[in-house]
Write a protein that holds these residues in place. Structure first.
Motif, mmCIF file in Angstrom:
data_model
loop_
_atom_site.group_PDB
_atom_site.id
_atom_site.type_symbol
_atom_site.label_atom_id
_atom_site.label_comp_id
_atom_site.label_asym_id
_atom_site.label_seq_id
_atom_site.Cartn_x
_atom_site.Cartn_y
_atom_site.Cartn_z
ATOM 1 N N GLY A 16 -6.110 -3.580 1.497
ATOM 2 C CA GLY A 16 -6.153 -4.954 1.017
ATOM 3 C C GLY A 16 -5.992 -5.107 -0.489
ATOM 4 N N THR A 17 -6.088 -4.027 -1.225
ATOM 5 C CA THR A 17 -5.930 -4.089 -2.676
ATOM 6 C C THR A 17 -4.474 -3.851 -3.066
ATOM 7 O OG1 THR A 17 -6.440 -1.745 -2.978
ATOM 8 C CG2 THR A 17 -8.302 -3.292 -2.990
ATOM 9 N N THR A 79 4.765 -2.716 -7.760
ATOM 10 C CA THR A 79 3.444 -3.020 -7.234
ATOM 11 C C THR A 79 3.471 -2.924 -5.723
ATOM 12 O OG1 THR A 79 2.928 -4.473 -9.108
ATOM 13 C CG2 THR A 79 1.616 -4.752 -7.106
ATOM 14 N N VAL A 80 2.502 -2.226 -5.184
ATOM 15 C CA VAL A 80 2.326 -2.177 -3.734
ATOM 16 C C VAL A 80 1.169 -3.129 -3.432
ATOM 17 C CG1 VAL A 80 1.991 -0.732 -1.708
ATOM 18 C CG2 VAL A 80 3.052 0.234 -3.762
ATOM 19 N N SER A 81 1.471 -4.226 -2.751
ATOM 20 C CA SER A 81 0.497 -5.308 -2.589
ATOM 21 C C SER A 81 -0.172 -5.272 -1.218
ATOM 22 C CB SER A 81 1.198 -6.666 -2.754
ATOM 23 O OG SER A 81 1.862 -6.753 -3.983
ATOM 24 N N ASN A 82 -1.402 -5.770 -1.200
ATOM 25 C CA ASN A 82 -2.128 -5.914 0.068
ATOM 26 C C ASN A 82 -1.941 -4.664 0.931
ATOM 27 O OD1 ASN A 82 -3.647 -7.091 2.114
ATOM 28 N ND2 ASN A 82 -1.872 -8.146 3.001
ATOM 29 N N MET A 83 -2.387 -3.552 0.384
ATOM 30 C CA MET A 83 -2.082 -2.248 0.977
ATOM 31 C C MET A 83 -2.772 -2.020 2.311
ATOM 32 S SD MET A 83 -1.889 0.297 -2.299
ATOM 33 C CE MET A 83 -3.336 -0.348 -3.137
ATOM 34 N N SER A 84 -2.092 -1.283 3.142
ATOM 35 C CA SER A 84 -2.626 -0.803 4.412
ATOM 36 C C SER A 84 -2.402 0.711 4.469
ATOM 37 C CB SER A 84 -1.924 -1.491 5.578
ATOM 38 O OG SER A 84 -0.569 -1.103 5.623
ATOM 39 N N PRO A 85 -3.056 1.406 5.383
ATOM 40 C CA PRO A 85 -2.862 2.862 5.467
ATOM 41 C C PRO A 85 -1.402 3.277 5.644
ATOM 42 C CG PRO A 85 -4.795 2.241 6.717
ATOM 43 C CD PRO A 85 -4.156 0.961 6.263
ATOM 44 N N GLU A 86 -0.585 2.407 6.228
ATOM 45 C CA GLU A 86 0.844 2.716 6.421
ATOM 46 C C GLU A 86 1.589 2.813 5.098
ATOM 47 O OE1 GLU A 86 -1.063 1.621 9.844
ATOM 48 O OE2 GLU A 86 -0.760 0.213 8.178
ATOM 49 N N ASP A 87 1.011 2.292 4.038
ATOM 50 C CA ASP A 87 1.631 2.376 2.708
ATOM 51 C C ASP A 87 1.361 3.713 2.024
ATOM 52 O OD1 ASP A 87 0.735 -1.063 2.255
ATOM 53 O OD2 ASP A 87 2.718 -0.245 2.782
ATOM 54 N N LEU A 111 0.141 8.047 -3.246
ATOM 55 C CA LEU A 111 -0.776 6.958 -2.913
ATOM 56 C C LEU A 111 -1.397 7.208 -1.549
ATOM 57 C CD1 LEU A 111 -1.991 4.095 -3.238
ATOM 58 C CD2 LEU A 111 0.149 3.200 -2.311
ATOM 59 N N THR A 112 -2.719 7.118 -1.509
ATOM 60 C CA THR A 112 -3.458 7.202 -0.255
ATOM 61 C C THR A 112 -4.251 5.917 -0.088
ATOM 62 O OG1 THR A 112 -3.677 9.606 -0.462
ATOM 63 C CG2 THR A 112 -5.144 8.496 1.098
ATOM 64 N N VAL A 113 -4.077 5.252 1.037
ATOM 65 C CA VAL A 113 -4.784 4.003 1.312
ATOM 66 C C VAL A 113 -5.793 4.251 2.427
ATOM 67 C CG1 VAL A 113 -4.573 1.568 1.913
ATOM 68 C CG2 VAL A 113 -2.722 2.707 0.661
ATOM 69 N N THR A 114 -7.039 3.941 2.119
ATOM 70 C CA THR A 114 -8.095 4.183 3.109
ATOM 71 C C THR A 114 -8.603 2.870 3.711
ATOM 72 O OG1 THR A 114 -9.797 4.129 1.407
ATOM 73 C CG2 THR A 114 -8.801 6.258 1.906
#
Lengths: 114, 110
Positions: A16-17, A79-87, A111-114
């Protein structure tokens, strides 16, 4: 060849960040591109960063999700917006002087999105 | 459109040769070859701009068959340092945005 500095080199972000990746080149370059590389996979073009105008996005990538700036001939941000784990991926900045010259890559942002 | 690379992976002993192929379904203006080692950025090897052009870099060379829309990378007498993933990148006429193949993982063993 151009020296490309990419920041940050890696980051762990919450779902979400948003994260902004910077790409600084030590000389003026005509073309700048942003690629994404999943671990063990190929390089996928996200967009061409156009100086002074809106970026040109590839199919499957949209400006709302991946806004790009290029205020001058040596700098760009993704910018990678509203991130999800798929990002979760490696994001690479690349540059070239002209159409028949090599692409040079920054060291990438893992980039790792948790 | 993404070019097609083959083989997906190759395992060699030092001193052996290898060929990596890259083909496109569309007309090509140029073919680039890059090598990426684990955890590093891709590094440019060579570019081929003309049909039939061949280039060499020490024991690594490449050819470009414009009519067949194909390119091949030749690694001769391989060394341990040749290990990595090799990508071909292609551009069509009038395009400056490069498309990459899926990559060929090359492993050279002593």
């Amino acid at each position: 060849s151009a020296v490309i500095s990419q920041k940050p080199s890696r980051d762990i972000c919450q779902r979400g960040t948003s994260l902004t990746i910077q790409c600084q080149v030590d000389s003026q370059v005509t073309m700048m591109f942003w690629y994404r590389q999943q671990p063990g996979q190929s390089l996928t073009l996200i967009a061409t960063a156009n100086q002074g105008s809106e970026a040109t996005y590839e199919s499957g990538f949209v400006i709302d999700k991946f806004p790009i700036s290029r205020p001058n001939l040596t700098f760009s941000t993704l910018t990678v917006s509203n991130m999800s784990p798929e990002d979760s991926s490696i994001y690479l900045c690349s540059v070239r002087d002209r159409g028949d010259s090599p692409l040079h890559f920054g060291n990438g942002t893992r980039l790792t999105v948790t | 459109q993404q070019p097609v690379q083959s083989p997906q992976a190759v395992i060699l002993r030092e001193g052996e040769d290898a060929v990596i192929n890259c083909s496109s379904s569309k007309a090509l203006y140029s073919v680039h070859w890059y090598r990426q080692k684990h955890g590093e950025a891709p590094v440019f090897l060579m570019i081929l701009l003309k049909g039939g052009e061949q280039k060499g870099h020490e024991k690594i060379s490449a050819s470009f068959n414009e009519k067949k829309q194909q390119s091949s990378l030749y690694l001769t007498a391989s060394q341990l340092s040749y290990s990595g993933t090799y990508f071909c990148g292609t551009e069509g006429p009038g395009n400056n945005d490069m498309r990459f193949g899926a990559g060929t993982r090359l492993t050279v063993k002593p």
